[in-house]
Design an enzyme around this catalytic site. Structure first.
Site, PDB file in Angstrom:
ATOM      1  CE1 TYR A  14      88.053  22.914  56.648  1.00 44.03           C
ATOM      2  CE2 TYR A  14      89.302  24.070  58.569  1.00 44.03           C
ATOM      3  CZ  TYR A  14      88.570  23.698  56.967  1.00 44.03           C
ATOM      4  OH  TYR A  14      88.035  25.217  56.388  1.00 44.03           O
ATOM      5  CE  LYS A  19      85.274  24.234  59.692  1.00 39.56           C
ATOM      6  NZ  LYS A  19      85.460  25.171  58.311  1.00 39.56           N
ATOM      7  CD  GLU A  70      80.421  29.486  53.023  1.00 34.60           C
ATOM      8  OE1 GLU A  70      80.110  29.288  54.502  1.00 34.60           O
ATOM      9  OE2 GLU A  70      80.374  28.407  52.291  1.00 34.60           O
ATOM     10  NE  ARG A 111      95.605   9.203  42.698  1.00 28.89           N
ATOM     11  CZ  ARG A 111      94.879   8.846  42.070  1.00 28.89           C
ATOM     12  NH1 ARG A 111      94.917   7.775  41.197  1.00 28.89           N
ATOM     13  NH2 ARG A 111      94.676   9.772  41.107  1.00 28.89           N
ATOM     14  NE  ARG A 123      81.648  23.303  61.479  1.00 31.24           N
ATOM     15  CZ  ARG A 123      82.012  24.407  61.226  1.00 31.24           C
ATOM     16  NH1 ARG A 123      81.626  26.035  60.933  1.00 31.24           N
ATOM     17  NH2 ARG A 123      82.858  24.918  62.017  1.00 31.24           N
TER      18      ARG A 123
HETATM   19  N1  PDD Z   1      86.592  28.392  58.081  1.00 31.52           N
HETATM   20  N2  PDD Z   1      82.430  29.169  56.402  1.00 31.52           N
HETATM   21  C1  PDD Z   1      83.446  28.542  55.498  1.00 31.52           C
HETATM   22  C2  PDD Z   1      83.420  28.322  53.731  1.00 31.52           C
HETATM   23  C3  PDD Z   1      84.558  27.980  56.694  1.00 31.52           C
HETATM   24  O1  PDD Z   1      85.855  27.939  55.946  1.00 31.52           O
HETATM   25  C4  PDD Z   1      83.967  28.817  57.521  1.00 31.52           C
HETATM   26  C5  PDD Z   1      85.359  28.568  58.392  1.00 31.52           C
HETATM   27  C6  PDD Z   1      83.152  29.745  57.833  1.00 31.52           C
HETATM   28  C7  PDD Z   1      82.773  29.800  59.674  1.00 31.52           C
HETATM   29  O2  PDD Z   1      83.222  28.621  60.572  1.00 31.52           O
HETATM   30  P1  PDD Z   1      82.809  29.343  61.212  1.00 31.52           P
HETATM   31  O3  PDD Z   1      81.992  30.148  62.399  1.00 31.52           O
HETATM   32  O4  PDD Z   1      82.132  27.538  62.620  1.00 31.52           O
HETATM   33  O5  PDD Z   1      84.243  29.218  62.756  1.00 31.52           O
HETATM   34  C8  PDD Z   1      82.159  29.645  56.916  1.00 31.52           C
HETATM   35  C9  PDD Z   1      87.993  28.115  59.262  1.00 31.52           C
HETATM   36  C10 PDD Z   1      87.524  28.839  60.210  1.00 31.52           C
HETATM   37  C11 PDD Z   1      89.410  28.194  58.573  1.00 31.52           C
HETATM   38  O6  PDD Z   1      88.472  27.212  57.885  1.00 31.52           O
HETATM   39  O7  PDD Z   1      90.455  28.274  58.760  1.00 31.52           O
END
Ligand code: PDD
Length: 285
Positions: free
Chosen positions: A33, A147, A179, A100, A52
């Site tokens: 996503y 992601k 993070e 599945r 990304r």
């Molecule tokens: N999350 N690290 C993680 C684990 C994240 O899920 C996110 C972003 C970031 C920051 O990435 P960016 O600057 O590209 O948004 C770092 C999004 C906003 C979410 O899950 O809603």
């Protein structure tokens, strides 16, 4: 008011938008996503988000049968149809619906779902007060650079934060902060910004990348390294970055104030610089 959302080629009222119960996103979390912010009806750094997304798809061998211009056009159409001025557009692509079985299905077509969320970003109340963070063990998988929609560990960490009066969890592994549950973690010491280098252990944040682009010219130095919780507690300032938080001050970690316990000057300056950048649509307009 009902939103118009996008599902596999159709713009529909949200009540009518459905995906199969066999969708592999639902069954296996087999998908990726993006979340891109919108200011004044304009997407922020959408090209970087889509780059990304393409990388995430490649890393899990997921077919993405929409070109970048097509995806940008769908984002813009959703913003228009929903009259979205400020908020974000969420995009999710999964390996589609099939009976599945764990290995990739031979026939399934990828599922693409997108929707808007209205939200105050520029005047987010938390930017004035700062947010509270709690630490929690990092229970995620080994490829956090992808992601993935598998967010259970982050859901649990952020729920833990919420139950403890905090807005974000900083996740710990091998004695250092990886993070935030859904954001990049930073500390400031003696005007030096400190955040981990990119690796498979963290998501390469698009907001992080943007901040780094103007750090040097703004008179700050940047040190790419992991930091411990103890270092964070002793920092002058701390903050998180993410598409929907921009640059957000952290004023407390595990109940202990950071610096003076109020949003600091460096973070305030970085937030202002980021907003200036975002208002122009980000790096590529
Ligand atoms: N999350 N690290 C993680 C684990 C994240 O899920 C996110 C972003 C970031 C920051 O990435 P960016 O600057 O590209 O948004 C770092 C999004 C906003 C979410 O899950 O809603």
């Amino acid at each position: 008011m009902s939103r118009i959302v996008y599902v596999n080629g159709a713009y529909l009222p949200e009540e009518q938008a459905t995906v199969s119960i066999f969708d592999r996103g639902f069954i296996f979390g087999d998908g990726v996503y993006e979340a891109t912010s919108v200011i004044d009806g304009v997407l922020v750094d959408v090209e970087a988000h889509l780059a990304r997304l393409e990388r995430s798809c490649r890393e899990i061998k997921l077919s993405l049968p929409w070109s970048r211009p097509e995806l940008v056009a769908i984002h813009r159409e959703l913003i228009k149809r929903n009259g979205l001025n400020e908020g974000s557009v969420y995009l999710q692509v999964t390996r589609g619906a099939a009976d599945r079985e764990f290995p990739f299905p031979k026939q399934a077509a990828s599922t693409l779902v997108m929707f808007t969320q209205a939200r105050r970003l520029l005047d987010a109340p938390a930017a004035k007060t700062g947010i509270k963070v709690v630490s929690a063990p990092d229970l995620r998988w080994a490829r956090r650079d992808i992601k993935s929609v598998n967010l259970l560990a982050s859901v649990l960490a952020k729920q833990f934060a919420s139950e403890n009066g905090a807005q974000e969890a900083w996740m710990l592994e091998d004695g250092v902060v990886t993070e935030g549950g859904s954001s990049t973690a930073w500390i400031v010491k003696d005007r030096t910004l400190i955040s981990r280098p990119l690796s498979e252990k963290v998501l390469p944040g698009i907001t992080r990348q943007a901040v780094l682009a103007f750090v040097a010219e703004s008179g700050f130095t940047f040190e790419q390294r992991a930091f411990t919780l103890q270092e964070a507690l002793a920092a002058d300032e701390a903050f998180i970055t993410s598409a929907t938080n921009f640059v957000m001050p952290v004023v407390e970690i595990d109940g202990q104030p950071i610096g003076k316990g109020v949003p600091g000057e460096t973070v305030g300056r970085l937030r202002a610089l980021y907003i200036q950048f975002a208002r122009k649509g980000g790096a590529l307009g």
